[in-house]
Design a protein around this motif. Structure first.
Motif, short mmCIF file in Angstrom:
data_model
loop_
_atom_site.label_atom_id
_atom_site.label_comp_id
_atom_site.label_asym_id
_atom_site.label_seq_id
_atom_site.Cartn_x
_atom_site.Cartn_y
_atom_site.Cartn_z
N GLY C 27 15.03 -15.42 -10.78
CA GLY C 27 14.43 -15.24 -12.11
C GLY C 27 13.97 -13.81 -12.33
N ALA C 28 13.38 -13.24 -11.30
CA ALA C 28 12.85 -11.88 -11.42
C ALA C 28 13.96 -10.84 -11.59
N ALA C 29 15.14 -11.18 -11.09
CA ALA C 29 16.27 -10.24 -11.22
C ALA C 29 16.92 -10.34 -12.59
N ASN C 30 16.48 -11.29 -13.38
CA ASN C 30 17.14 -11.54 -14.67
C ASN C 30 16.51 -10.70 -15.78
N THR C 31 16.61 -9.39 -15.61
CA THR C 31 15.95 -8.49 -16.56
C THR C 31 16.97 -7.62 -17.25
N GLY C 32 17.68 -8.21 -18.16
CA GLY C 32 18.66 -7.44 -18.92
C GLY C 32 19.83 -7.00 -18.09
N ASP C 33 20.35 -5.84 -18.40
CA ASP C 33 21.59 -5.38 -17.78
C ASP C 33 21.40 -4.85 -16.37
N ALA C 34 22.47 -4.95 -15.62
CA ALA C 34 22.56 -4.24 -14.34
C ALA C 34 24.03 -4.01 -14.06
N PRO C 35 24.36 -2.92 -13.38
CA PRO C 35 25.77 -2.71 -13.04
C PRO C 35 26.30 -3.89 -12.23
N ALA C 36 27.58 -4.16 -12.39
CA ALA C 36 28.21 -5.28 -11.70
C ALA C 36 28.67 -4.86 -10.31
N TYR C 37 29.03 -5.85 -9.51
CA TYR C 37 29.73 -5.64 -8.23
C TYR C 37 28.91 -4.91 -7.18
N GLY C 38 27.59 -4.86 -7.37
CA GLY C 38 26.76 -4.39 -6.27
C GLY C 38 26.11 -3.04 -6.42
N ASP C 39 26.41 -2.34 -7.49
CA ASP C 39 25.78 -1.04 -7.67
C ASP C 39 24.47 -1.20 -8.45
N ASP C 40 23.61 -2.07 -7.96
CA ASP C 40 22.36 -2.39 -8.66
C ASP C 40 21.20 -2.31 -7.67
N ARG C 41 19.98 -2.27 -8.18
CA ARG C 41 18.87 -2.02 -7.26
C ARG C 41 18.54 -3.22 -6.36
N TRP C 42 18.87 -4.41 -6.81
CA TRP C 42 18.62 -5.58 -5.95
C TRP C 42 19.54 -5.53 -4.72
N THR C 43 20.75 -5.10 -4.97
CA THR C 43 21.69 -4.99 -3.84
C THR C 43 21.29 -3.84 -2.93
N HIS C 44 20.82 -2.76 -3.52
CA HIS C 44 20.35 -1.66 -2.67
C HIS C 44 19.15 -2.10 -1.83
N ASP C 45 18.27 -2.89 -2.42
CA ASP C 45 17.14 -3.43 -1.64
C ASP C 45 17.63 -4.29 -0.49
N PHE C 46 18.59 -5.13 -0.80
CA PHE C 46 19.15 -6.00 0.26
C PHE C 46 19.75 -5.16 1.38
N GLU C 47 20.51 -4.14 1.00
CA GLU C 47 21.13 -3.28 2.02
C GLU C 47 20.07 -2.61 2.89
N ALA C 48 18.98 -2.21 2.26
CA ALA C 48 17.90 -1.57 3.02
C ALA C 48 17.23 -2.58 3.96
N LYS C 49 17.04 -3.77 3.48
CA LYS C 49 16.44 -4.83 4.31
C LYS C 49 17.30 -5.09 5.54
N VAL C 50 18.60 -5.10 5.34
CA VAL C 50 19.49 -5.34 6.48
C VAL C 50 19.30 -4.26 7.53
N LYS C 51 19.18 -3.02 7.08
CA LYS C 51 18.96 -1.93 8.04
C LYS C 51 17.60 -2.09 8.73
N GLU C 52 16.62 -2.51 7.98
CA GLU C 52 15.27 -2.71 8.53
C GLU C 52 15.32 -3.77 9.64
N VAL C 53 16.06 -4.84 9.38
CA VAL C 53 16.06 -5.97 10.31
C VAL C 53 17.06 -5.78 11.45
N PHE C 54 18.22 -5.24 11.14
CA PHE C 54 19.28 -5.18 12.16
C PHE C 54 19.50 -3.77 12.71
#
Lengths: 348, 348, 348, 348
Positions: C27-54
């Motif tokens: 729901g929180a990610a549903n804020t209007g537009d975002a680039p498709a296919y992963g060039d968005d800040r939620w995906t960047h956050d996920f990528e950073a989390k992966v580095k943090e954990v792994f």
């Protein structure tokens, strides 16, 4: 005598050359032009021979090699991306073709461990039962080898029972017949007794190991199963442009039962070999000798000694099992020399 | 004279039989046992011949047919599931192999329309530019045919320019050489001038159309590109067990430049044919005659009349273009008879 | 209480709904537009989390489901058409994905029978030894599941030993982590202890069974292995256009160790269930309870009675083994009710 | 207003978030347990909705994304390794899916150049005629996109004519309906008018671009064509375990014609945009505006200026064509702002 400075090879029936009658047939087909891709009289002759031998409903197609015959034949038994194949875990398609089945057909092979390389009907039903309700691909064919990779043969009744269980479950029965001739020779019956008349749907007739240069036949015993075969054979890289020369080889073997004479002889040589060594202490015959292969367990230290003298393969290193194969051109003298040397090494 | 009751076929160079020297070589290789799968002296001779002709770095592998050679060679240029190939839209891999590239390699072919079947460097860069930023597969090889499907030839400089542009973009250059000999004959140069020395990475040397029974070579001009080839060839259904008989055919053609004599002759016969009809009103030569093919535009009504007398293919029905091919065994008399009949039909 | 009129399902952790925090993140990610296919800040956050954990070298990619994660991850370990994979015969890729490995990757799976679903180093070397000199495809990866299909876990040392043997033979180590969180919870260690630090090359982090709607991560622990992944993911049908909503789910689970809380809880519920029934005569716990699954042998007649009351799967009909799974939303009361009913039925 | 600090994106309808009603439906489905893999009431509701909208014979299956829908749907139209597909050269399956068709289905796409992205019956017959007697794969399906990649629509009669020609030649008609809703909105007719009633065999209903999070439907209009679909969907990596959440999205869109309201609105915004700029000198509308896309030719120098202000794609760099897309959440104010800025830039 084999025309070579080395002793006769017992490594494989594909170490042999070309049978003189096959070579002559190739030469005889070399008479100027002929249409390419199979619309020639040598191919028509081959097609007629297939009908003569396997029945009027049979449709035969010439290909280059055994793996090609298997892949082309099996492809015709598959219709959907989730179709699969049941076979013994010793099957050539499972062990000897570099993953062609998985790569070219995209199929999963459900392999069954068998004592003598031979499937029985309950093997098929057990696989099908285990798949019931699973998320696995769906078997559409059972594939067996006649002769098996272990040199054993299915009787016509055994094939028939497999065909029955396969058909009862909507599966087709495929037979890898790289050494089909040797099976007929062992069983002492026509080829069709354990193919057409036993309910087989697709069978290969192996020419190469029987004396051809390079020629195998894929034979569909119900013609509807051959639908699309010409296009599939081309796509599968198994279409010879100068096909008359492939067809002529097969026709030569199928003429006057040359295939049977060759197979009878090869089988007799294996029998002679097995009989000549079976009394040796430390040697035991590992599988029933039902074709042109002898599998024997030897003392491990004897193997390299014998291999320094003769060409043959170790079948199972951990159990010290070797495989000796005979062929249409193995002579009694070849065998007797080999027996004498084996006795010498094992008695040393 | 072609030993057949019919007039010489002008349909394809694969309507021919086997050249006597090739047949003799097969017979000569039939001397008892030899190891299977290529570890035999005939195959070693073939491998040495390939190095002699294409350079010390070249590694040659014998296969059964042209589609097999193409698929095995191209497979070595691909590493990932999204790798793709750029080729002319007339390429045999795009039009003549029943979709083998898409099915067996899983690749997309980016095809380019060309006036004479020949790619130029800007064709390659245009495809790459158009793909820039797209969601398309990624080309890793350029595939060209030498001779092309339209009978034309690339000069060594033209090949070189393509190799340069391919390599500059990280692509390999593959050459379908089903009629490689005819190109060398037309260009009057060694085979390596437009292969090894022009930067080609993989090339087929076509034996079958040059006089073999069934034999093609896949030749890797940098040996590292051959890594894994034996396993791939087996999986691709292109491994002959009695390989000596395939190798011996190729060696026969490569010995004393028999391949060149055969190709020179076939090319000369096409030249003779073209020269003999080019002045005819209503007939025009469609593509430059640079090998053993003549493409001619005829009055539509003349085509069936001629086809009732001679075997040849209509290349483009809508534009009334036919293809006439000559071969190593086409004689001047064959050609002159054909010319006379064409003149008769067109003048009627 | 599970908001449903029915008792809690013990059939699978994918019978659950979405964890409230994951739903909130969508729901929180549903804020209007975002680039498709992963060039968005939620995906960047996920990528950073992966580095943090792994670890900093890790590169994470979001996909839709577990089979997708397996196929995309394994595809990156293969380079040639004859590459193959070694895995336990219970592996999900071998039994639960409808032949996707054979069809989409074209690979042969060399499967090993194991007592507890876990490979040991000698399993790998035995397969490689048996393939030595064969005509089989060439293994390039070992694939293990953590948690295994039998609910057991590899210790970090066990994984490390497998990575060592794999790497020593030039193979990569792939880990199917559909229930990776449950393994970390059982082992009481960080995720990286038995992945990055144990030498794993590719691992999936399963979100769906841990509380996501539909989200899995493919994680390459050495970034070079990720080369080409974006194109491969698209080709493999695993690219979400509105990727932020997949990424946001994974980030929610990876934030504040929600994944661990969910897995700890699910595991504790299985432990509670096993402890509550293990004293029952006629019932025995079949595999060690090391995650959120309990495999139990029951009297055959009890199974249908219990299945009429609760949803769960029979794992092995012939041996009367059932599988009970717990999840992040299984409550102690759910378990205690179930225990009471099991006791009632078995004591009847 | 789009809740984002940036101006509205005109890059793609997949830059949008999730429609509130769809998000609500996901939340409403989150009520404790439900069976996995589609045996849940939300999926049953979706299946019923499909029948309501597309007819009683229709069978709908939910998948993750558009490429997945295309590959799963097309796979059902193929039966043999040499089956092929005819489509426009602009088709998403030919240009936007990273070669999935060639890799996963192994098919050749026979692509046709079209002026407006739309096939006509003579395109199909021309391809079939050209293949007559060739060695090419055999088309078994025609695939069209509705809306096309160029934003144009087929009328029901145009679809019907294609279905007729396809069926007359034994081919099936597949429709890529990633923007099916926008076509119905443009045509002002029920979805079934240009699908079921026009003879389409398989169609996708695209949810994602219409307001879903990630949900597409593959719909078989004759149920027999769906045979084996569940297994194929699993193998194709398109099976959601918690399927209720995919189904619920589709049902939300299909309920009370929400899909149509969303599409009507998006189309109206494109119309408004086109009307607001079409009088501008130097700008021309490139394709008819029949959906939610505007293709416009701009002065090359204007493009980077506009792109620094708004997100949109250059469609054809060499011809200076851009693509502007609107969506369910594009407001008149968004459009009017954009128009004003375009006018400013072009008049500068």
């Amino acid at each position: 005598m084999n025309g070579s400075p080395y002793p006769k090879s017992f490594a494989s029936d594909n170490h042999t050359g070309v049978h003189p009658a096959v070579l002559a047939a190739i030469g005889a087909a070399n008479t100027g032009d002929a249409p390419a891709y199979g619309d020639d009289r040598w191919t028509h002759d081959f097609e007629a021979k297939v009908k003569e031998v396997f029945g009027e409903g049979a449709a035969g197609f010439a290909v280059f090699n055994g793996s090609g015959a298997n892949m082309v034949g099996l492809a015709q038994t598959l219709r959907r991306p989730f179709d699969a194949i049941i076979c013994p875990d010793t099957a050539h398609i499972a062990t000897g073709e570099a993953g062609a089945a998985e790569r070219l057909l995209g199929v999963k092979l459900f392999t069954v461990s068998t004592p003598l390389g031979k499937l029985v009907p309950s093997d098929v039903t057990k696989v099908l039962d285990a798949l019931e309700g699973s998320n696995q691909p769906r078997p559409t064919a059972v594939s067996i080898s006649q002769v098996t990779e272990l040199g054993t043969c299915y009787t016509p009744d055994e094939v028939s029972a497999l065909a029955d269980v396969a058909h009862a479950h909507g599966l087709l029965l495929h037979m890898d017949g790289a050494r089909l001739a040797n099976a007929a020779a062992f069983l002492g019956c026509p080829l069709r007794d354990f193919t057409t008349d036993a309910g087989v749907d697709v069978v290969n007739f192996g020419g190469t190991k029987n004396g051809a240069l390079a020629a195998e036949a894929v034979i569909f015993l119900s013609a509807t199963l051959a639908e699309g075969l010409p296009l599939l054979r081309r796509q599968s890289l198994q279409l010879a442009s100068k096909m008359r020369f492939i067809s002529a080889q097969l026709t030569a073997l199928l003429t006057d039962d040359l295939w049977r004479a060759n197979a009878d002889h090869a089988n007799a040589m294996s029998r002679r070999l097995a009989d000549g060594v079976s009394d040796l202490p430390g040697l035991s015959i590992h599988y029933p000798v039902e074709s042109n292969a002898v599998f024997a367990t030897l003392p491990p230290e004897a193997i390299p000694v014998l291999q320094s003298m003769y060409s043959f393969h170790v079948w199972d290193k951990s159990e010290s099992v070797v495989r000796w194969m005979t062929a249409f051109d193995t002579t009694p003298a070849h065998v007797d020399d080999f027996i004498a040397d084996i006795r010498k090494v094992l008695n040393a």
